[in-house]
Design a protein around this motif. Sequence first.
Motif, PDB file in Angstrom:
ATOM      1  N   ILE A   1      37.143  46.798  55.433  1.00  0.00           N
ATOM      2  CA  ILE A   1      38.315  46.451  54.726  1.00  0.00           C
ATOM      3  C   ILE A   1      38.795  47.340  53.817  1.00  0.00           C
ATOM      4  O   ILE A   1      37.700  47.189  52.814  1.00  0.00           O
ATOM      5  N   SER A   2      39.979  47.940  53.678  1.00  0.00           N
ATOM      6  CA  SER A   2      40.224  48.965  52.753  1.00  0.00           C
ATOM      7  C   SER A   2      40.674  47.876  51.649  1.00  0.00           C
ATOM      8  O   SER A   2      41.893  47.372  52.036  1.00  0.00           O
TER       9      SER A   2
ATOM     10  N   ALA B   1      42.444  49.063  49.134  1.00  0.00           N
ATOM     11  CA  ALA B   1      43.645  49.605  48.821  1.00  0.00           C
ATOM     12  C   ALA B   1      44.475  49.347  49.863  1.00  0.00           C
ATOM     13  O   ALA B   1      45.832  49.087  49.312  1.00  0.00           O
ATOM     14  N   LYS B   2      44.347  49.435  50.927  1.00  0.00           N
ATOM     15  CA  LYS B   2      45.495  48.905  52.177  1.00  0.00           C
ATOM     16  C   LYS B   2      45.641  47.528  52.070  1.00  0.00           C
ATOM     17  O   LYS B   2      46.735  46.948  51.769  1.00  0.00           O
ATOM     18  N   ALA B   3      44.526  46.458  51.758  1.00  0.00           N
ATOM     19  CA  ALA B   3      44.903  45.341  51.302  1.00  0.00           C
ATOM     20  C   ALA B   3      45.779  45.197  50.172  1.00  0.00           C
ATOM     21  O   ALA B   3      46.713  44.172  50.302  1.00  0.00           O
TER      22      ALA B   3
ATOM     23  N   ALA C   1      47.749  47.331  49.155  1.00  0.00           N
ATOM     24  CA  ALA C   1      49.321  47.716  49.462  1.00  0.00           C
ATOM     25  C   ALA C   1      50.130  46.767  50.437  1.00  0.00           C
ATOM     26  O   ALA C   1      51.289  47.056  50.476  1.00  0.00           O
ATOM     27  N   SER C   2      49.525  45.763  50.920  1.00  0.00           N
ATOM     28  CA  SER C   2      50.237  44.885  51.678  1.00  0.00           C
ATOM     29  C   SER C   2      51.058  43.778  50.997  1.00  0.00           C
ATOM     30  O   SER C   2      51.570  43.226  51.949  1.00  0.00           O
TER      31      SER C   2
ATOM     32  N   ASP D   1      53.329  42.658  47.344  1.00  0.00           N
ATOM     33  CA  ASP D   1      53.785  43.018  45.822  1.00  0.00           C
ATOM     34  C   ASP D   1      53.872  42.119  44.951  1.00  0.00           C
ATOM     35  O   ASP D   1      53.975  41.952  43.700  1.00  0.00           O
TER      36      ASP D   1
ATOM     37  N   THR E   1      45.091  45.202  38.717  1.00  0.00           N
ATOM     38  CA  THR E   1      44.419  44.687  40.091  1.00  0.00           C
ATOM     39  C   THR E   1      43.010  44.006  39.969  1.00  0.00           C
ATOM     40  O   THR E   1      42.054  44.536  39.269  1.00  0.00           O
TER      41      THR E   1
ATOM     42  N   LEU F   1      45.851  38.003  54.268  1.00  0.00           N
ATOM     43  CA  LEU F   1      46.519  39.317  54.350  1.00  0.00           C
ATOM     44  C   LEU F   1      47.559  39.346  55.550  1.00  0.00           C
ATOM     45  O   LEU F   1      47.386  38.885  56.652  1.00  0.00           O
TER      46      LEU F   1
END
Length: 131
Positions: free
Chosen positions: A7-8, A10-12, A14-15, A17, A99, A130
């Motif tokens: 699991i990234s 960064a992607k988590a 970015a999903s 706000d 974060t 997520l």
Amino acid sequence: MEPTEPISLAKALASFDALWSPRVVTTVNDYDVRVAKVAGEHVWHAHDHTDEFFLVLDGELHIALREPAGERTVVLPKGAVFTVPRGIGHKPIAPEGATILMFEPSGTLSVGDRHDEVPDHVDATTGHALG
């Protein structure tokens, strides 16, 4: 069902706000690994039955503490970890935004077992899945 691939973070992150609204990235035994975007102040609260682990992924997090000896604030720069002991009143603050990653038992409410009035910008949740 648990993911079978890495699991990234960064992607988590970015999903979503929403601030002060943790997302569950994965579970380890009976614990959630949660990530959150934070800015400004959370709410004074305490977890009566569990410690709360914080890792700052980016930015800087301040945690105000109400300990038996009095109040103090710890400052966590990027890469720092801190565990708030069970029963200790605390209020996370991110003056410039941050974060964070948290590690706590599944089902733990983000505003603890005891808390001040929850402001509109704080999500009282056990963690969202997520997207």
